[in-house]
Design a protein around this motif. Structure first.
Motif, short mmCIF file in Angstrom:
data_model
loop_
_atom_site.label_atom_id
_atom_site.label_comp_id
_atom_site.label_asym_id
_atom_site.label_seq_id
_atom_site.Cartn_x
_atom_site.Cartn_y
_atom_site.Cartn_z
N SER A 155 0.83 -1.20 0.00
CA SER A 155 0.00 0.00 0.00
C SER A 155 0.87 1.25 0.00
CB SER A 155 -0.91 0.01 1.23
OG SER A 155 -1.61 1.23 1.32
N MET A 156 0.49 2.21 -0.87
CA MET A 156 1.18 3.51 -0.94
C MET A 156 0.11 4.60 -0.90
SD MET A 156 4.44 2.63 -1.36
CE MET A 156 5.24 4.05 -2.09
N GLY A 157 -0.53 4.77 0.26
CA GLY A 157 -1.62 5.74 0.36
C GLY A 157 -2.85 5.24 -0.39
N ASP A 158 -3.28 6.01 -1.40
CA ASP A 158 -4.44 5.61 -2.19
C ASP A 158 -4.05 4.68 -3.33
OD1 ASP A 158 -6.17 7.12 -0.67
OD2 ASP A 158 -5.90 8.92 -1.89
N LEU A 172 1.47 -0.33 -10.67
CA LEU A 172 0.92 0.72 -9.81
C LEU A 172 -0.52 0.98 -10.19
CD1 LEU A 172 1.60 2.87 -7.60
CD2 LEU A 172 2.09 4.44 -9.49
N THR A 173 -1.42 0.89 -9.22
CA THR A 173 -2.84 1.09 -9.50
C THR A 173 -3.50 1.90 -8.39
OG1 THR A 173 -4.95 -0.04 -10.01
CG2 THR A 173 -3.54 -1.07 -8.38
N LEU A 174 -4.49 2.69 -8.76
CA LEU A 174 -5.25 3.49 -7.80
C LEU A 174 -6.32 2.61 -7.17
CD1 LEU A 174 -5.83 6.33 -6.61
CD2 LEU A 174 -7.38 6.71 -8.53
N MET A 175 -6.03 2.11 -5.96
CA MET A 175 -6.95 1.19 -5.28
C MET A 175 -6.55 1.10 -3.82
SD MET A 175 -7.75 -2.84 -6.17
CE MET A 175 -8.10 -2.50 -7.88
N THR A 176 -7.52 0.84 -2.95
CA THR A 176 -7.25 0.69 -1.53
C THR A 176 -6.98 -0.78 -1.19
OG1 THR A 176 -9.58 0.34 -0.96
CG2 THR A 176 -8.77 2.63 -0.99
N MET A 177 -6.38 -1.01 -0.03
CA MET A 177 -6.16 -2.37 0.44
C MET A 177 -7.49 -3.10 0.63
SD MET A 177 -2.87 -3.09 0.86
CE MET A 177 -2.25 -3.95 2.30
N LYS A 178 -8.45 -2.40 1.18
CA LYS A 178 -9.77 -3.01 1.41
C LYS A 178 -10.38 -3.50 0.10
CE LYS A 178 -14.30 -1.99 3.49
NZ LYS A 178 -15.13 -2.28 2.31
N LYS A 179 -10.26 -2.68 -0.94
CA LYS A 179 -10.86 -3.04 -2.22
C LYS A 179 -10.17 -4.23 -2.86
CE LYS A 179 -13.90 -2.16 -5.44
NZ LYS A 179 -15.34 -2.24 -5.17
N LEU A 181 -8.52 -6.57 -1.33
CA LEU A 181 -8.79 -7.77 -0.53
C LEU A 181 -10.13 -8.39 -0.90
CD1 LEU A 181 -7.44 -6.75 2.99
CD2 LEU A 181 -6.68 -8.70 1.62
N GLU A 182 -11.07 -7.56 -1.30
CA GLU A 182 -12.37 -8.07 -1.74
C GLU A 182 -12.25 -8.90 -3.02
OE1 GLU A 182 -14.78 -4.62 -2.15
OE2 GLU A 182 -14.98 -4.27 0.01
N LYS A 183 -11.22 -8.62 -3.80
CA LYS A 183 -11.02 -9.32 -5.06
C LYS A 183 -10.22 -10.61 -4.90
CE LYS A 183 -10.85 -5.09 -7.93
NZ LYS A 183 -11.69 -5.46 -9.08
N LEU A 184 -9.44 -10.70 -3.81
CA LEU A 184 -8.51 -11.81 -3.65
C LEU A 184 -9.11 -12.93 -2.79
CD1 LEU A 184 -5.31 -9.70 -2.88
CD2 LEU A 184 -5.86 -10.84 -5.05
N PRO A 185 -8.90 -14.19 -3.16
CA PRO A 185 -9.40 -15.31 -2.35
C PRO A 185 -8.62 -15.45 -1.05
CG PRO A 185 -8.12 -16.11 -4.22
CD PRO A 185 -8.27 -14.64 -4.42
N GLU A 186 -9.34 -15.61 0.06
CA GLU A 186 -8.71 -15.71 1.38
C GLU A 186 -7.80 -16.93 1.50
OE1 GLU A 186 -11.69 -15.65 4.36
OE2 GLU A 186 -12.44 -13.65 3.84
N THR A 187 -8.07 -17.95 0.71
CA THR A 187 -7.26 -19.16 0.78
C THR A 187 -5.89 -18.99 0.14
OG1 THR A 187 -8.29 -19.92 -1.29
CG2 THR A 187 -9.26 -20.69 0.78
N PHE A 189 -4.33 -15.53 -0.21
CA PHE A 189 -3.68 -14.28 0.16
C PHE A 189 -4.03 -13.89 1.60
CE2 PHE A 189 -4.00 -14.28 -4.40
CZ PHE A 189 -2.80 -13.74 -4.82
N ALA A 190 -3.11 -13.20 2.25
CA ALA A 190 -3.36 -12.75 3.62
C ALA A 190 -2.72 -11.39 3.84
CB ALA A 190 -2.81 -13.75 4.63
N ARG A 191 -3.39 -10.56 4.63
CA ARG A 191 -2.81 -9.28 5.02
C ARG A 191 -1.95 -9.51 6.24
NH1 ARG A 191 -6.10 -3.53 5.39
NH2 ARG A 191 -4.26 -2.18 5.55
N ILE A 192 -0.69 -9.09 6.19
CA ILE A 192 0.24 -9.33 7.29
C ILE A 192 0.68 -8.03 7.96
CG2 ILE A 192 1.10 -11.48 6.30
CD1 ILE A 192 3.60 -9.84 5.39
N HIS A 193 0.25 -6.91 7.41
CA HIS A 193 0.69 -5.59 7.89
C HIS A 193 -0.27 -4.57 7.30
CE1 HIS A 193 3.32 -2.00 8.10
NE2 HIS A 193 3.99 -2.63 9.05
N ARG A 194 -0.38 -3.40 7.91
CA ARG A 194 -1.28 -2.39 7.33
C ARG A 194 -0.85 -2.00 5.92
NH1 ARG A 194 0.77 2.84 7.80
NH2 ARG A 194 2.66 3.02 9.08
N SER A 195 0.40 -2.30 5.55
CA SER A 195 0.89 -1.92 4.23
C SER A 195 1.18 -3.09 3.30
CB SER A 195 2.20 -1.10 4.38
OG SER A 195 1.97 0.08 5.09
#
Length: 236
Positions: A155-158, A172-179, A181-187, A189-195
């Protein structure tokens, strides 16, 4: 066969004729209307559903950018123009592509194939999407990224940097981490840090609260420390 209903809007008759010629080469496209008058084109689009719009940017009554912004329901858009200075607006509106005039057929064909592919993606089941790819907007066009190619995301800001295995240059794409994550399968990918988001299959080891990949070492944030216990026994 899937057929995409298309409309072309351009105040230059020769430009419209060229698009008609190019579209005719694609059996998966049906050009239902063409307009030299942008305002007439807007009225048609507000009353009729189409899948793909070819629209010139620089027109006298209303620009192609203003035209697209005015639509409540937007089809996929391919901008055509002789000017490069509208590239950011096409980025903002997430157009499928941005074609510079005079339009080369091979470049046109690549844009159309991207639109066809994206249409299939949008209409696929979520399960099928998760098994294969995601789409992001980068370099003034919609691009497809295979899930198996993603190593990690930063993540680099927005904006996000998507790092692909075997490639030194991230996307490089204009997208948030939340957005994303909605596209990626939980099985997978995993978030390990706020960035950082990591592809589980690309992890080589976890040591000292850090995830080691082939060419990167990523920190594990305090809020994600449970990730370490979850992955015990899954990585070497």
């Amino acid at each position: 066969m899937m057929i995409l209903r298309c409309v072309a809007i351009d105040d230059e008759p020769l430009a419209l004729q060229l698009i008609q010629t190019y579209v005719a080469r694609f059996p998966g496209l049906e050009l239902v209307q063409v307009f030299e008058d942008a305002l007439s084109g807007v009225e048609y689009l507000k009353q009729n559903s189409v899948d793909l719009l070819f629209v010139d940017v620089n027109m006298p009554d209303i620009t192609g950018v203003e035209l697209v912004r005015s639509l409540v329901t937007r089809p996929m858009v391919i901008f055509t123009t002789a000017y490069r200075n509208y590239a950011f607006e096409s980025y903002e509106l997430q157009a499928i592509d941005y074609l510079l005039k005079p339009i080369d057929y091979s470049r046109f064909a690549a844009a159309v194939e991207r639109a066809i592919d994206f249409h299939k993606y949008k209409n696929a089941t979520q399960e099928a999407i998760n098994d294969e790819s995601i789409y992001v907007y980068a370099e003034y066009k919609m691009i497809k990224i295979l899930l198996r190619d993603i190593a990690y995301i930063e993540s680099m800001g927005d904006y996000l940097k998507i790092y692909l295995a075997g490639s030194e240059k991230p996307i490089l794409t204009l997208m948030t981490m939340k957005k994303v994550l909605e596209k990626l399968p939980e099985t997978q990918f995993a978030r390990i840090h706020r960035s950082f988001i990591v592809a589980l299959g690309k992890i080589k080891s976890i040591h000292n609260r850090k995830v080691n990949l082939n060419n990167a070492e990523l920190p594990i944030g305090d809020a994600y420390s449970s990730f370490i216990n979850q992955q015990k026994g899954n990585v070497g």
